[in-house]
Write a protein that holds these residues in place. Structure first.
Motif, PDB file in Angstrom:
ATOM      1  N   ALA A   1       0.828  -1.185   0.030  1.00 34.77           N
ATOM      2  CA  ALA A   1      -0.036   0.046  -0.100  1.00 34.77           C
ATOM      3  C   ALA A   1       0.966   1.101   0.087  1.00 34.77           C
ATOM      4  CB  ALA A   1      -0.876   0.008   1.241  1.00 34.77           C
ATOM      5  N   ARG A   2       1.937   1.248   0.708  1.00 35.47           N
ATOM      6  CA  ARG A   2       2.884   2.553   0.788  1.00 35.47           C
ATOM      7  C   ARG A   2       3.367   2.706  -0.505  1.00 35.47           C
ATOM      8  NH1 ARG A   2       8.388   2.924   4.450  1.00 35.47           N
ATOM      9  NH2 ARG A   2       8.353   5.062   4.650  1.00 35.47           N
ATOM     10  N   ALA A   3       3.738   1.661  -1.238  1.00 37.03           N
ATOM     11  CA  ALA A   3       4.539   1.804  -2.386  1.00 37.03           C
ATOM     12  C   ALA A   3       3.576   2.360  -3.386  1.00 37.03           C
ATOM     13  CB  ALA A   3       5.103   0.645  -2.885  1.00 37.03           C
ATOM     14  N   LEU A   4       2.336   1.705  -3.621  1.00 31.52           N
ATOM     15  CA  LEU A   4       1.355   2.252  -4.615  1.00 31.52           C
ATOM     16  C   LEU A   4       0.845   3.697  -4.164  1.00 31.52           C
ATOM     17  CD1 LEU A   4      -0.864  -0.941  -4.632  1.00 31.52           C
ATOM     18  CD2 LEU A   4       0.291   0.062  -6.552  1.00 31.52           C
ATOM     19  N   ILE A   5       0.764   4.029  -2.885  1.00 33.73           N
ATOM     20  CA  ILE A   5       0.349   5.273  -2.671  1.00 33.73           C
ATOM     21  C   ILE A   5       1.446   6.285  -3.075  1.00 33.73           C
ATOM     22  CG2 ILE A   5       0.028   7.019  -0.695  1.00 33.73           C
ATOM     23  CD1 ILE A   5      -1.543   4.603   0.786  1.00 33.73           C
ATOM     24  N   ARG A   6       2.772   6.114  -3.114  1.00 26.88           N
ATOM     25  CA  ARG A   6       3.858   6.643  -3.577  1.00 26.88           C
ATOM     26  C   ARG A   6       3.556   7.018  -4.884  1.00 26.88           C
ATOM     27  NH1 ARG A   6       9.223   4.331  -0.436  1.00 26.88           N
ATOM     28  NH2 ARG A   6       8.765   5.621   1.587  1.00 26.88           N
ATOM     29  N   GLU A   7       3.248   6.061  -5.659  1.00 29.08           N
ATOM     30  CA  GLU A   7       3.004   6.025  -7.336  1.00 29.08           C
ATOM     31  C   GLU A   7       1.685   6.666  -7.677  1.00 29.08           C
ATOM     32  OE1 GLU A   7       3.250   1.878  -8.576  1.00 29.08           O
ATOM     33  OE2 GLU A   7       5.173   1.803  -7.632  1.00 29.08           O
ATOM     34  N   LYS A   8       0.673   6.372  -7.019  1.00 28.65           N
ATOM     35  CA  LYS A   8      -0.645   6.988  -7.355  1.00 28.65           C
ATOM     36  C   LYS A   8      -1.386   7.799  -6.623  1.00 28.65           C
ATOM     37  CE  LYS A   8      -3.060   3.316  -9.154  1.00 28.65           C
ATOM     38  NZ  LYS A   8      -3.404   2.051  -9.067  1.00 28.65           N
ATOM     39  N   GLY A   9      -1.003   7.942  -5.366  1.00 25.44           N
ATOM     40  CA  GLY A   9      -1.706   8.733  -4.373  1.00 25.44           C
ATOM     41  C   GLY A   9      -2.803   7.816  -3.706  1.00 25.44           C
ATOM     42  N   HIS A  10      -3.435   8.367  -2.601  1.00 22.56           N
ATOM     43  CA  HIS A  10      -4.399   7.677  -1.656  1.00 22.56           C
ATOM     44  C   HIS A  10      -5.586   7.613  -2.571  1.00 22.56           C
ATOM     45  CE1 HIS A  10      -1.893   8.926   1.522  1.00 22.56           C
ATOM     46  NE2 HIS A  10      -2.437   7.959   2.362  1.00 22.56           N
ATOM     47  N   GLU A  11      -6.128   8.583  -3.340  1.00 21.80           N
ATOM     48  CA  GLU A  11      -7.396   8.385  -4.053  1.00 21.80           C
ATOM     49  C   GLU A  11      -7.328   7.509  -5.170  1.00 21.80           C
ATOM     50  OE1 GLU A  11     -10.141   9.988  -3.279  1.00 21.80           O
ATOM     51  OE2 GLU A  11      -9.654  11.846  -2.295  1.00 21.80           O
ATOM     52  N   HIS A  12      -6.240   6.974  -5.803  1.00 23.15           N
ATOM     53  CA  HIS A  12      -6.308   6.082  -7.016  1.00 23.15           C
ATOM     54  C   HIS A  12      -5.706   4.843  -6.283  1.00 23.15           C
ATOM     55  CE1 HIS A  12      -7.616   9.421  -9.506  1.00 23.15           C
ATOM     56  NE2 HIS A  12      -6.562  10.255  -8.876  1.00 23.15           N
ATOM     57  N   THR A  13      -5.440   4.665  -5.212  1.00 19.22           N
ATOM     58  CA  THR A  13      -4.995   3.240  -4.759  1.00 19.22           C
ATOM     59  C   THR A  13      -6.250   2.445  -4.137  1.00 19.22           C
ATOM     60  OG1 THR A  13      -2.938   4.303  -4.110  1.00 19.22           O
ATOM     61  CG2 THR A  13      -3.481   2.137  -3.057  1.00 19.22           C
ATOM     62  N   THR A  14      -6.462   1.355  -4.920  1.00 20.42           N
ATOM     63  CA  THR A  14      -7.525   0.627  -4.335  1.00 20.42           C
ATOM     64  C   THR A  14      -7.032  -0.605  -3.617  1.00 20.42           C
ATOM     65  OG1 THR A  14      -7.476  -0.860  -6.421  1.00 20.42           O
ATOM     66  CG2 THR A  14      -8.869   1.282  -6.628  1.00 20.42           C
ATOM     67  N   LEU A  15      -8.034  -1.349  -2.920  1.00 24.85           N
ATOM     68  CA  LEU A  15      -7.738  -2.661  -2.362  1.00 24.85           C
ATOM     69  C   LEU A  15      -7.298  -3.699  -3.363  1.00 24.85           C
ATOM     70  CD1 LEU A  15     -10.315  -2.884   0.417  1.00 24.85           C
ATOM     71  CD2 LEU A  15      -8.197  -2.001   0.749  1.00 24.85           C
ATOM     72  N   GLU A  16      -7.711  -3.711  -4.494  1.00 24.38           N
ATOM     73  CA  GLU A  16      -7.568  -4.757  -5.485  1.00 24.38           C
ATOM     74  C   GLU A  16      -6.097  -4.309  -5.794  1.00 24.38           C
ATOM     75  OE1 GLU A  16     -11.758  -4.610  -4.970  1.00 24.38           O
ATOM     76  OE2 GLU A  16     -10.447  -2.832  -5.314  1.00 24.38           O
TER      77      GLU A  16
ATOM     78  N   ALA B   1       0.907  -7.134  -3.451  1.00 21.27           N
ATOM     79  CA  ALA B   1       1.355  -7.926  -2.611  1.00 21.27           C
ATOM     80  C   ALA B   1       1.432  -9.238  -2.843  1.00 21.27           C
ATOM     81  CB  ALA B   1       0.684  -7.731  -1.343  1.00 21.27           C
ATOM     82  N   GLY B   2       0.661  -9.770  -4.106  1.00 24.74           N
ATOM     83  CA  GLY B   2       0.692 -11.120  -4.321  1.00 24.74           C
ATOM     84  C   GLY B   2      -0.251 -11.921  -3.854  1.00 24.74           C
ATOM     85  N   MET B   3      -1.300 -11.178  -3.220  1.00 24.86           N
ATOM     86  CA  MET B   3      -2.525 -11.811  -2.165  1.00 24.86           C
ATOM     87  C   MET B   3      -3.781 -11.805  -2.978  1.00 24.86           C
ATOM     88  SD  MET B   3      -0.877 -10.956   1.464  1.00 24.86           S
ATOM     89  CE  MET B   3       0.730 -11.057   1.737  1.00 24.86           C
ATOM     90  N   THR B   4      -4.858 -11.972  -2.300  1.00 25.66           N
ATOM     91  CA  THR B   4      -6.185 -11.740  -2.707  1.00 25.66           C
ATOM     92  C   THR B   4      -6.612 -10.674  -1.857  1.00 25.66           C
ATOM     93  OG1 THR B   4      -6.983 -13.416  -1.182  1.00 25.66           O
ATOM     94  CG2 THR B   4      -6.400 -14.171  -3.253  1.00 25.66           C
ATOM     95  N   THR B   5      -7.764 -10.176  -2.288  1.00 24.67           N
ATOM     96  CA  THR B   5      -8.514  -8.981  -1.422  1.00 24.67           C
ATOM     97  C   THR B   5      -8.956  -9.774   0.081  1.00 24.67           C
ATOM     98  OG1 THR B   5     -10.652  -9.459  -2.647  1.00 24.67           O
ATOM     99  CG2 THR B   5      -9.139  -7.935  -3.272  1.00 24.67           C
TER     100      THR B   5
END
Length: 201
Positions: free
Chosen positions: A29-44, A50-54
């Motif tokens: 989540a931290r890596a994705l937020i750095r790339e896309k921001g909070h608004e555009h980071t989804t649980l999927e 992370a290589g996991m399921t929701t």
């Protein structure tokens, strides 16, 4: 004769696995937020990174805001000074100053995420309410700690007010130090905390 070692209980193994899963999800989540921001980071997105399921996410977090709150608790943990029992208030403030200075390298790595998280929180009332609730709990713990460490008559203001002042002070000093380090050297940070311990007549 030494006792034979016994394997850890199943509950501990499950706990260790859960912590590893949680840590991996937070890192993703931290890596994705750095790339896309909070608004555009989804649980999927987080699960995929992370290589996991929701399902793994919902096994550790109630929802997206719960995960975002955990990010702040993990990567921007409270500053904890090392203080010996019976220390004077001046000693406590010196310890607070040193702990704040020591936290700066770790804070530097998390500062951008922290600031974008604050901006996201201001734009989402549900998240702001959750942060307010968590912060209130932290203040209560800090207030109790101050009452146990320092005599009431030695405090410059009621413990409940002081813990809020110290929180605002540390946050402001850290961010300003990161923004303009040449203007906020260590001695300024130390002076800010010691000013609270200076008795005025």
């Amino acid at each position: 004769m030494p006792k034979a070692s016994t394997p850890p209980p199943r509950s501990r193994l499950k706990g260790d696995k859960r912590e590893r899963t949680r840590a991996k999800l937070l890192a993703a989540a931290r890596a994705l937020i750095r790339e896309k921001g909070h608004e555009h980071t989804t649980l999927e997105d987080i699960a995929e990174r992370a290589g996991m399921t929701t399902g793994a996410i919902y096994g550790n977090f109630k929802n997206r805001h719960d995960l975002f709150l955990a990010l702040g608790q993990t990567y921007w943990a409270p500053i904890k000074p090392r203080v010996n029992p019976g220390a004077s208030f001046s000693n406590v403030m010196q310890a607070m100053a040193e702990a704040t200075i020591a936290s700066i390298p770790d804070r530097a790595a998390a500062a951008v995420g922290r600031l974008t998280g604050l901006a996201y929180t201001l734009a989402h009332e549900d998240m702001r309410a959750r942060v307010a609730s968590f912060t209130a709990e932290s203040y209560a713990i800090g207030e109790q700690w101050l009452r146990e460490m320092v005599k009431k008559e030695d405090l410059p203001m009621p413990a409940g007010q002081l813990v809020r002042v110290l929180h605002a002070l540390t946050e402001g000093l850290v961010f300003q130090r990161l923004l303009t380090p040449e203007l906020l050297p260590d001695q300024v940070i130390r002076a800010a905390f010691l000013a609270l311990a200076t008795k005025r007549h």
